[in-house]
Structure formats: structure tokens, C-alpha cells
Design an enzyme around this catalytic site. Structure first.
Site, PDB file in Angstrom:
ATOM      1  N   GLU A 159      -4.899  10.703  -3.569  1.00  0.00           N
ATOM      2  CA  GLU A 159      -3.632  10.200  -3.031  1.00  0.00           C
ATOM      3  C   GLU A 159      -2.410  11.032  -3.409  1.00  0.00           C
ATOM      4  O   GLU A 159      -1.538  10.577  -4.158  1.00  0.00           O
ATOM      5  CB  GLU A 159      -3.414   8.750  -3.485  1.00  0.00           C
ATOM      6  CG  GLU A 159      -4.520   7.823  -3.038  1.00  0.00           C
ATOM      7  CD  GLU A 159      -4.195   6.339  -3.265  1.00  0.00           C
ATOM      8  OE1 GLU A 159      -3.208   6.055  -3.975  1.00  0.00           O
ATOM      9  OE2 GLU A 159      -4.922   5.499  -2.729  1.00  0.00           O
ATOM     10  N   GLU A 175     -11.766   4.278  -0.926  1.00  0.00           N
ATOM     11  CA  GLU A 175     -11.188   3.101  -1.576  1.00  0.00           C
ATOM     12  C   GLU A 175     -10.825   2.072  -0.526  1.00  0.00           C
ATOM     13  O   GLU A 175     -10.271   2.419   0.525  1.00  0.00           O
ATOM     14  CB  GLU A 175      -9.902   3.424  -2.368  1.00  0.00           C
ATOM     15  CG  GLU A 175     -10.126   4.136  -3.675  1.00  0.00           C
ATOM     16  CD  GLU A 175      -8.843   4.304  -4.497  1.00  0.00           C
ATOM     17  OE1 GLU A 175      -7.914   3.460  -4.362  1.00  0.00           O
ATOM     18  OE2 GLU A 175      -8.766   5.279  -5.249  1.00  0.00           O
TER      19      GLU A 175
HETATM   20  C1  GBH Z   1      -4.883   3.215  -5.073  1.00  0.00           C
HETATM   21  O1  GBH Z   1      -3.524   3.335  -4.796  1.00  0.00           O
HETATM   22  C2  GBH Z   1      -5.217   4.025  -6.301  1.00  0.00           C
HETATM   23  O2  GBH Z   1      -5.971   5.175  -5.947  1.00  0.00           O
HETATM   24  C3  GBH Z   1      -5.929   3.258  -7.359  1.00  0.00           C
HETATM   25  O3  GBH Z   1      -5.901   3.959  -8.559  1.00  0.00           O
HETATM   26  C4  GBH Z   1      -5.307   1.885  -7.488  1.00  0.00           C
HETATM   27  O4  GBH Z   1      -5.817   1.160  -8.560  1.00  0.00           O
HETATM   28  C5  GBH Z   1      -5.571   1.141  -6.198  1.00  0.00           C
HETATM   29  O5  GBH Z   1      -5.132   1.868  -5.100  1.00  0.00           O
HETATM   30  C6  GBH Z   1      -4.943  -0.240  -6.135  1.00  0.00           C
HETATM   31  O6  GBH Z   1      -3.561  -0.165  -6.155  1.00  0.00           O
HETATM   32  O7  GBH Z   1       5.599   1.035  -4.298  1.00  0.00           O
HETATM   33  O8  GBH Z   1       5.210  -1.012  -3.150  1.00  0.00           O
HETATM   34  O9  GBH Z   1       3.762   0.850  -2.783  1.00  0.00           O
HETATM   35  C7  GBH Z   1      -3.081   2.672  -3.616  1.00  0.00           C
HETATM   36  C8  GBH Z   1      -1.650   3.046  -3.320  1.00  0.00           C
HETATM   37  C9  GBH Z   1       0.351   3.192  -4.569  1.00  0.00           C
HETATM   38  C10 GBH Z   1      -0.264   1.141  -3.571  1.00  0.00           C
HETATM   39  C11 GBH Z   1       1.310   2.462  -5.486  1.00  0.00           C
HETATM   40  C12 GBH Z   1       0.725   0.416  -4.460  1.00  0.00           C
HETATM   41  C13 GBH Z   1       2.794   0.631  -5.720  1.00  0.00           C
HETATM   42  C14 GBH Z   1       3.577  -0.435  -5.053  1.00  0.00           C
HETATM   43  N1  GBH Z   1      -0.751   2.335  -4.197  1.00  0.00           N
HETATM   44  N2  GBH Z   1       1.825   1.283  -4.819  1.00  0.00           N
HETATM   45  S1  GBH Z   1       4.606   0.150  -3.741  1.00  0.00           S
END
Ligand code: GBH
Length: 441
Positions: free
Chosen positions: A164, A347
Site C-alpha cells: 500500500e 487483503e
Molecule cells: C490495510 O490498510 C493494511 O495493509 C493493514 O496493515 C491494516 O491492518 C488493514 O488494512 C486494516 O486497516 O485515514 O480514514 O483512511 C488499509 C488502508 C489505511 C485504511 C489507513 C485506514 C486510516 C483511517 N488503511 N486508514 S483513514
């Protein structure tokens, strides 16, 4: 009868990442990562949580491997902690770090589970961060050296480069909610270019030294839609712009060897990023992809101002609006608009505040419905001829959910953080049955 949409060779897998599960951050010569640093500053992570212990997978991996085998998993996607291999970010590898991943891969093989390794799932060696991190082009070169060490050390067919890149760019550098906690668009897009460069350089190394193996990026992609009237040209413009920032700015350089012109123009107004693109970079970034990791959680519905509108129910975490159809649309789009490469859903999953009930079970019906509906979308895409080879649930275990700490539980296996006791949730039992019967149920 098994669901006829899924080929018999389909890989039913589960995924994790190093910092989220391993713990043992000061063991066997591991160096500090940017996430150790980020967690140490109060206010960055909920409840002051850190990955220092996490779910102690570094010590408990044999038990975890047995649980995977019990479910009948065909594949397991894990990530390698770069700071275990090169504690200072470069130079001779730390033998004890290599040994851990060798034991893990051997353990998977013995149980008939195909390993897939992610080289970078956000835990950059702090020493490299101190030298500028991903803003420094040199980090991409260091990444390719580290990748070569791992390609030689581990007998694994399928590799993923960067997990990502968008999350590093947006959360790490635009919004400052992930390590290294920077809030600066001008720097963020320089990071974007160097992450893609790192991806390309490492892919080249694999192709040169290990023909027959496969490598690709793991991209989190977000279908973007008009919340209301899709024919409104104002909305269409906004949706297209967001699609550029969320999807095309990663997919196009990797698959078409060029940044999308509209997005690059927008970036150029905010960042010196274009001046960091050197001759030949896009050729490196456009190195052929053998397999694409698709990570899908949610879609984005936008109003005329580009604000996100929630049209469907959300999960425990508000960002995760549940829309399985988005996964179908995404997979079909990849087939229609990009070169044909095998796809893996690396994922997909959902958080819940699961707890073990008095009967000793975790009845996570919401997760079962989520996984079933998304797999149904994958099945529909397969029926349309999209070459999806496998699916990896996020996540195998409850774990450290980055800035959210330990409250949201994404695992199909519950972990009691006080005792590290593992309990199969009902979703894990459901997945076991699916793997055994080939039926979504
Ligand atoms: C994935 O990220 C990751 O690869 C993994 O490590 C993680 O545990 C999993 O998903 C579940 O989250 O700023 O509102 O978007 C997914 C993308 C990026 C979504 C960070 C959530 C933070 C909140 N993620 N984002 S927001």
C-alpha cells in the site's frame, strides 16, 4: 458441489504483517523501525499502544502455523521486518533475522501452506528514516539491496514489494496519522515516486536473478463513485480526480509506464515531485508485473464538492463503508483497463470488537457475512473471466491496528492480549468449512 466459479487451484489464504504481530522488537539484533519511534510519542497511537509485544508471534509462530494448518489454509502472506535483516538499514544481513523467516517458511512448507512474502509493510529501519527515509532516493536503492538478500535467503515463489504505497503517502506524509507522522503534501508526493521506484528496482532484481518466481506490488485500491447523480459533469470531474489520486497514480506508472497527466498536473501544483523523476525511472517502475496484489476494504462515494458521503453501513472503523460490489467493479476494471496479469486479493476483511463468549466461542457473524459477500463478488468477477488466483483474509490473527492500537480486531483468530491465548472465531470455522467444501455457504 463446490462453487463452480472458483477454480480448483484457487488459493484460500490469510495475511498478516510483521510489526502488527511479531513483537520481540529488541530481540535477535533487530534494529528500530519508524513505527517503534512513532509509537513512542504520546498521542500518536490510541491508548499509547505499541507493537513491542503485539501477539508475540515471533515466539509463538509454531502454534500459529498449526492453527493455519488446522483451517486448511492454502496460502499465508506475511511480511519481513527489514530492521531484523538490516538493523541499520544497509550492509551485511543479521543471521538471526534471516533464520527466523527461514524457520517460518520451512514450517509453512511442512504443513503444505504456500508462503507469500511482502518485503515492506511500513516498518522502515529508523536509521534510513534518519537519512531522509523515502524522501531520499537512496532509500529505493537500499530497498533493492535488501530485497536481493531476501530473494537469495528464502525459497519462495511469490513476492510482494511495497504494501500500500498510498497509505504511506497519505497517512504517513499527507495526514501525519502513521509513521513518520509528516503532514506535508510537497514531501508526500516525492515519497510516492521513490516508493514506486523501489518497487521497480526490486522487481528487476528478482527477474534478473530468479526467473520463474513472481513479484508485484500490493495496492490498496478504492473504487470512486458519484454519491448522487453520476451524469452531473461537476460530480464526474470530482470522481475522476479522486480516482487519479487513489488508484491511477499507482496503477498507471506501474502498468503503463506513465503517471496520469491530470493527476501529475495536480501534484505539480503542490510538490516538487516531478523534478525528482529522472530519465529512465518510469522504465524501472514499469518493470513487468507478474502478479498484482489487490487490497480492498471500501469504496468512496463523493458529492459535488468531493466530500465523502456514507451511503452504506460502516464497520467498527468509520472509514470502512461496506460495499462488496466495489470489489467486483474493481476486479473487472483491472481486467478491462490494465494489462492481463494474475490477480491476488491480498487483503480483505473487517474489524469488530470481538470477545470470547461464555461458551468459549467468538460469534462474529458480521465478519462471516462480510467475507461471504466479498467472496461472492470475487466469484462474480471470476465468472466474468477476471484472472483472480487467490484470496487472503485480513487478518489471520487479531493484531496491532496501527494508530488504532488493539481495539479493532481484524482476525479470524481471536487473541486474548493478556494471556496471548488464541481462539478460533466462528469466522475461522466458517472459512475452514469453505476451504474444505468449496462452498461459500
Ligand atoms: C490495510 O490498510 C493494511 O495493509 C493493514 O496493515 C491494516 O491492518 C488493514 O488494512 C486494516 O486497516 O485515514 O480514514 O483512511 C488499509 C488502508 C489505511 C485504511 C489507513 C485506514 C486510516 C483511517 N488503511 N486508514 S483513514
Amino acid at each position: 458441489m463446490p462453487d463452480p466459479r472458483f477454480p480448483s487451484a484457487f488459493t484460500w489464504g490469510a495475511a498478516t504483517s510483521a510489526y502488527q504481530i511479531e513483537g520481540a522488537v529488541a530481540e535477535d539484533g533487530r534494529g528500530a523501525s519508524v513505527w517503534d519511534t512513532f509509537c513512542a510519542t504520546p498521542g500518536n497511537v490510541k491508548d499509547g499502544a505499541t507493537g513491542a509485544v503485539a501477539v508475540d508471534h515471533y515466539h509463538r509462530y509454531p502454534e500459529d502455523l498449526d492453527l493455519m494448518a488446522g483451517l486448511g489454509l492454502g496460502g499465508y502472506r506475511f511480511s519481513i521486518a527489514w530492521p531484523r535483516i538490516q538493523p541499520a538499514g544497509s550492509g551485511r544481513p543479521e543471521q538471526r533475522g534471516l533464520d527466523f523467516y527461514r524457520r517460518l517458511v520451512d514450517g509453512l512448507r511442512e504443513r503444505g501452506i504456500a508462503p507469500m512474502a511482502t518485503l515492506f509493510h511500513w516498518d522502515l529501519p529508523q536509521a534510513l528514516q534518519d537519512a531522509g527515509g523515502w524522501e531520499n532516493r537512496d532509500t529505493a536503492e537500499r530497498f533493492a539491496e535488501y530485497a536481493e538478500i531476501m530473494f537469495d535467503a528464502l525459497d519462495i515463489r511469490d513476492w510482494l514489494t511495497i504494501n500500500e504505497p498510498k497509505t504511506v503517502v497519505d497517512c504517513g506524509y499527507r495526514w501525519g496519522i502513521h509513521a513518520p507522522g509528516v503532514q506535508d503534501e510537497s514531501r508526500a508526493f516525492v515519497v510516492l515516486h521513490h516508493l514506486l521506484l523501489a518497487h521497480g528496482l526490486a522487481s528487476r532484481v528478482l527477474h534478473e536473478h530468479h526467473p520463474g518466481r513472481r513479484i508485484g506490488p500490493a495496492l490498496n485500491l478504492h473504487p470512486t463513485y458519484a454519491a448522487e447523480d453520476p451524469d452531473d459533469p461537476e460530480v464526474a470531474k470530482v470522481v475522476r480526480h479522486r480516482d487519479g489520486l487513489e488508484n491511477r497514480v499507482y496503477l498507471d506508472p506501474i502498468f503503463k509506464g506513465a503517471y496520469p497527466a491530470d493527476t501529475l498536473e495536480w501534484i505539480a501544483e503542490r510538490s516538487p515531485m516531478p523534478s525528482h523523476i529522472r530519465d529512465g525511472d518510469l522504465k524501472v517502475i514499469g518493470e513487468p508485473v507478474d502478479v498484482l496484489g489487490v487490497q480492498y476494504y471500501t469504496s468512496h462515494f463523493l458529492d459535488r464538492r468531493g466530500e465523502r458521503v456514507l451511503k452504506y453501513p460502516t464497520a467498527q472503523l468509520e472509514w470502512l463503508e461496506i460495499f462488496p460490489r466495489g470489489l467486483y467493479d474493481l476486479l473487472v476494471r483491472l481486467k478491462d483497463e490494465y494489462p492481463a496479469v494474475p490477480l491476488l486479493v491480498t487483503e480483505n476483511g473487517v474489524p469488530a470488537p470481538d470477545e470470547v463468549g461464555e461458551d468459549g466461542r467468538v460469534d462474529d457473524q458480521g465478519r462471516i457475512a462480510f467475507l461471504r459477500d466479498h467472496l461472492d463478488a470475487v466469484g462474480d468477477a471470476l465468472a466474468e473471466g477476471v484472472p483472480v488466483e487467490g484470496y487472503y483474509v485480513w487478518s489471520f490473527l487479531d493484531n496491532f491496528e496501527w494508530a488504532e492500537g488493539y481495539e479493532p480486531r481484524f482476525g479470524i483468530v481471536h487473541v486474548d492480549y493478556a494471556t496471548q491465548r488464541r481462539t478460533l472465531k466462528n469466522s475461522a470455522l466458517w472459512y475452514r468449512d469453505l476451504i474444505a467444501t468449496g462452498r461459500l455457504g
